[in-house]
Structure formats: C-alpha cells, structure tokens
Enzyme design. Sequence first.
Site, PDB file in Angstrom:
ATOM      1  N   GLY A  43      20.551 -59.329  -6.393  1.00  0.00           N
ATOM      2  CA  GLY A  43      20.754 -60.567  -6.196  1.00  0.00           C
ATOM      3  C   GLY A  43      21.730 -61.340  -7.266  1.00  0.00           C
ATOM      4  O   GLY A  43      21.697 -60.922  -8.265  1.00  0.00           O
ATOM      5  N   GLN A  48      26.160 -67.740 -11.776  1.00  0.00           N
ATOM      6  CA  GLN A  48      26.261 -66.766 -12.597  1.00  0.00           C
ATOM      7  C   GLN A  48      27.822 -66.006 -12.830  1.00  0.00           C
ATOM      8  O   GLN A  48      28.077 -65.181 -13.549  1.00  0.00           O
ATOM      9  CB  GLN A  48      25.451 -65.172 -11.965  1.00  0.00           C
ATOM     10  N   CYS A  87      17.494 -59.397 -14.633  1.00  0.00           N
ATOM     11  CA  CYS A  87      18.549 -60.198 -14.293  1.00  0.00           C
ATOM     12  C   CYS A  87      20.016 -59.706 -14.900  1.00  0.00           C
ATOM     13  O   CYS A  87      20.154 -59.518 -15.910  1.00  0.00           O
ATOM     14  CB  CYS A  87      18.222 -61.949 -14.891  1.00  0.00           C
ATOM     15  N   LEU A  88      21.065 -59.808 -13.907  1.00  0.00           N
ATOM     16  CA  LEU A  88      22.274 -59.490 -14.596  1.00  0.00           C
ATOM     17  C   LEU A  88      22.800 -60.234 -15.486  1.00  0.00           C
ATOM     18  O   LEU A  88      23.777 -59.811 -16.353  1.00  0.00           O
ATOM     19  CB  LEU A  88      23.606 -59.369 -13.164  1.00  0.00           C
ATOM     20  N   HIS A 129      13.917 -66.003  -7.365  1.00  0.00           N
ATOM     21  CA  HIS A 129      14.715 -65.677  -8.652  1.00  0.00           C
ATOM     22  C   HIS A 129      16.069 -66.314  -8.454  1.00  0.00           C
ATOM     23  O   HIS A 129      16.436 -67.246  -9.344  1.00  0.00           O
ATOM     24  CB  HIS A 129      14.739 -64.321  -9.065  1.00  0.00           C
ATOM     25  N   GLU A 130      16.725 -66.002  -7.328  1.00  0.00           N
ATOM     26  CA  GLU A 130      18.045 -66.469  -7.184  1.00  0.00           C
ATOM     27  C   GLU A 130      18.194 -67.988  -7.078  1.00  0.00           C
ATOM     28  O   GLU A 130      19.045 -68.638  -7.308  1.00  0.00           O
ATOM     29  CB  GLU A 130      18.831 -65.828  -5.950  1.00  0.00           C
ATOM     30  N   HIS A 133      18.297 -69.942 -10.125  1.00  0.00           N
ATOM     31  CA  HIS A 133      19.555 -69.753 -10.783  1.00  0.00           C
ATOM     32  C   HIS A 133      20.217 -71.097 -10.492  1.00  0.00           C
ATOM     33  O   HIS A 133      21.196 -71.643 -11.067  1.00  0.00           O
ATOM     34  CB  HIS A 133      20.703 -68.866 -10.278  1.00  0.00           C
TER      35      HIS A 133
END
Length: 161
Positions: A43, A48, A87-88, A129-130, A133
């Site tokens: 994701g 991000q 997470c990236l 999760h996304e 963000h």
Amino acid sequence: MEILTLGDETLRQKAEPVGDIDPLIKKTAEDMIEALHKQRGVGLAGPQIGLLKRIFVVHVEGDDPRVFINPSIIETSPETVKYEEGCLSVPGVWADVVRPRRVKIQAWNERGRPFTLETQGILARVILHEYDHLEGVLFIDRLSVPKRNRVMAKLEKARRA
Ligand code: NI
C-alpha cells in the site's frame, strides 16, 4: 518517485480532498502503483510521496491493484485482530498492530467512479493502514508505549550506524 520516511513532517499532516478526478490524478495513481510494485509494498498513500491529497493505492496478493480517492470509512467491526505491519515510510520495522477485522469503505476510483467495498483479512488491514496515512497517523503510533519506545530506540540506533 521518492518515498518520504519517518521524521518528514509531511507524513504528519492531514491530507486534503482530491478535487477533480482528472487525467493528472489518474496518472498519479498509476505512478503510485508502479512505485508500490518497485518497492514490493502492499500500500502507498499520497502523503508518503509528498502529495497531501486523499488518495491511496493498495495491491495485496491474489487481488488487482485498487485505487481509493477521497475515501470514507463507513464502518469497522468491533472485533479486532492482531497482525504484523510494516511501512515503506518506516523502513526496517515490523510490529504487531491491533485493528478492526472488517472494514466498509466508500471511495472513488481513478476513473472517477464511486464504489463501496466491505472486506476483511489482509485487504482490510492494508486499507486501514493507508487510510491512517491520510490523517497523518503511522502504524507505530498504534503500538503500546513501551513497544513504540523500543521501536524508536532501534530506529535511532540504525540511523546513527
Ligand atoms: Ni504505511
């Protein structure tokens, strides 16, 4: 496409609604999916990549890539489940996070079409999760204080190395 990491203030800001779902936002969604594949993530959300807009993309195994624009969480199950997340934007950290098992979400896709999705399992997990963000929330915020402190100490150590 550069992915911002922990410490960048953009990750802590609330994203603004997308205006017109035009060719530019469609291209952005496509680029985000490409970046997601390149990074082997599941994701990726606007903030991000430094884009403070309410858009995220999700691609979990066995499913097609999905784009969520101006999403609203309609419902989450009272029942929760613990699952390991990464997470990236927080590279090198994985930790168990408790979240609702099911989610019902409404959004628009990259073609400007509205949809509602009710799902559970890994897809629900990644969506939640996304969505976080877009609110400036990272998964490490959802850990217990001692656990978060351990994670932060580990990150600090890695940063100094
Ligand atoms: Ni993330």
